[in-house]
Scaffold this motif. Structure first.
Motif, PDB file in Angstrom:
ATOM      1  N   LYS A 333       0.826  -1.205   0.000  1.00 56.41           N
ATOM      2  CA  LYS A 333       0.000   0.000   0.000  1.00 56.41           C
ATOM      3  C   LYS A 333       0.864   1.261   0.000  1.00 56.41           C
ATOM      4  O   LYS A 333       0.593   2.214  -0.738  1.00 56.41           O
ATOM      5  CB  LYS A 333      -0.927  -0.001   1.214  1.00 56.41           C
ATOM      6  N   THR A 337       1.011   3.955  -3.150  1.00 57.86           N
ATOM      7  CA  THR A 337       0.727   5.378  -2.936  1.00 57.86           C
ATOM      8  C   THR A 337       1.870   6.242  -3.456  1.00 57.86           C
ATOM      9  O   THR A 337       1.652   7.285  -4.089  1.00 57.86           O
ATOM     10  CB  THR A 337       0.494   5.664  -1.445  1.00 57.86           C
ATOM     11  N   GLN A 341       1.432   9.000  -6.431  1.00 62.60           N
ATOM     12  CA  GLN A 341       1.685  10.414  -6.193  1.00 62.60           C
ATOM     13  C   GLN A 341       2.808  10.973  -7.064  1.00 62.60           C
ATOM     14  O   GLN A 341       2.787  12.142  -7.440  1.00 62.60           O
ATOM     15  CB  GLN A 341       2.016  10.635  -4.715  1.00 62.60           C
TER      16      GLN A 341
END
Length: 396
Positions: A333, A337, A341
């Motif tokens: 996770k 992310t 981003q």
């Protein structure tokens, strides 16, 4: 040999890797940083990196969190104005982008790369939780659900939660992870060196466009009592090789002609170094327990001080995610992310710098005229100008 355990392994002891080790070490993580080549931390020593790096405002804040800026500030030359000069057409155009239009601080600060390495290595020595293994490289990795086993070139192994690949455009970590990269070649090289000159630079970074590529003068602290600037001179590969082979007097004559004598006579203050120019984006930024940063993830021409500043944005993003939930360091996770981003910003900036470089290479009169009109149009619209400056600083 007993396997050691750490939180993070960083492959790559360049400026980005050293900054990463300082930042994660300062945040309290146990860090092992490796590089097969010990860093050269003296400017006049063989192998020293005579290029310079301009740290923009967000990068300076990141260096503060890493405990580095207090060591670097006294050696830095502020960049208050970014000046673009186009002398490739009949009527030269000059436009200034002043940091005062958007901030109370300069756009950034310029420092020599060898000095950065010296101060970063000194910072790592202050951190008991950082182990810098100079002369040891990355050999292989094996990802498991809860950790990653990294095998080093000396045969030792490390168990870690996260491996950060900061080992350059030919990243061994990226290759071991099976991640490809798209590369764009321009047939260009960059010649880097420092000069002294009679006219003060007044903290103005000047990018001069004609044909072949930009000729950029970036402020440095005075040298032997004279104003001093770092130069990045981009041109076709064969031309850069020819220039690099000239004797000093002949080369200075060529550099003075290319600069348009904007600073008066330029005099060499360092030796010359040649670097190939490419754009490159990794197909993926992550693999199990692995994150790519800096030139392992993206490479671009040295225009607009974006290269290392993008690298520090990678590190800032990773650090924020790691400190927000340390228990999830390196898990799927967190890495997903990070990729979500960073990838859009990387693609946007690499594509933008690619377009600027191709425009700067323009040698035909019509193309040069279009480039000049584009500079005038972008500068003339105040909201657009402010937006471009904020984007350059990493905002937006």
């Amino acid at each position: 040999m007993k396997r050691q355990t750490t939180d993070i392994v960083i492959a790559g002891g360049g400026v980005a890797g050293l900054a990463a080790a300082a930042a994660f070490g300062t945040a309290g993580f146990n860090v092992t940083i490796i590089d097969p080549t010990p860093p050269v931390t003296v400017g006049d020593q063989d192998g020293s990196d005579l290029r310079t790096t301009a740290f923009l405002q967000p990068a300076q804040r990141f260096l503060e969190t890493a405990g580095l800026w207090s060591k670097l500030a006294a050696h830095a030359a502020p960049l208050q104005i970014m000046r673009i000069v186009d002398i490739g057409t009949e009527k030269p155009v000059t436009r200034d982008f002043d940091a005062a239009d958007i901030s109370d601080l300069p756009f950034g600060w310029n420092l020599p790369n060898w000095l950065l390495r010296r101060e970063m290595v000194a910072r790592l020595a202050e951190l008991p939780n950082v182990d810098f293994r100079a002369g040891v490289g990355f050999r292989a990795m094996l990802a498991r659900t809860s950790e990653l086993i990294v095998t080093l070139s000396d045969g030792s192994q490390l168990a870690a939660k996260l491996l950060i690949g900061a080992d350059g455009r030919n990243s061994a970590v990226r290759q071991a992870a099976g991640i490809g990269a798209k590369t764009m070649r321009y047939g260009q090289k960059a010649l880097t060196f420092a000069v002294t000159h009679d006219a003060p630079h007044d903290n103005v970074s000047t990018e001069i466009h004609r044909s072949g590529g930009p000729f950029t003068l970036v402020p440095l602290p005075d040298h032997d009592g004279k104003p001093c600037s770092a130069i990045v001179w981009m041109d076709k590969g064969a031309e850069v090789n020819r220039l690099a082979a000239l004797d000093a007097d002949t080369f200075e004559t060529a550099a003075n002609d290319r600069s348009g004598f904007l600073y008066g006579p330029l005099r060499l203050a360092t030796r010359r170094m040649v670097w190939p120019i490419i754009s490159q984006i990794a197909d993926e930024l992550v693999a199990p327990r692995t994150a790519l940063v800096a030139e392992a993830a993206h490479v671009m021409p040295p225009i607009g001080a974006q290269g290392l500043n993008m690298s520090l944005r990678d590190l800032s993003c990773l650090l924020d995610l790691a400190t927000a939930k340390p228990v999830h360091l390196g898990d799927p996770k967190m890495l997903a992310t990070y990729a979500r981003q960073r990838h859009p910003d990387i693609r946007l900036r690499v594509t933008g710098i690619d377009a600027l470089n191709r425009a700067s290479m323009a040698g035909r009169p019509l193309a040069q005229s279009l480039r000049t009109k584009g500079i005038e149009a972008l500068y003339g619209a105040a909201p657009v100008r402010r937006t471009l400056m904020n984007l350059g600083l990493g905002a937006g």
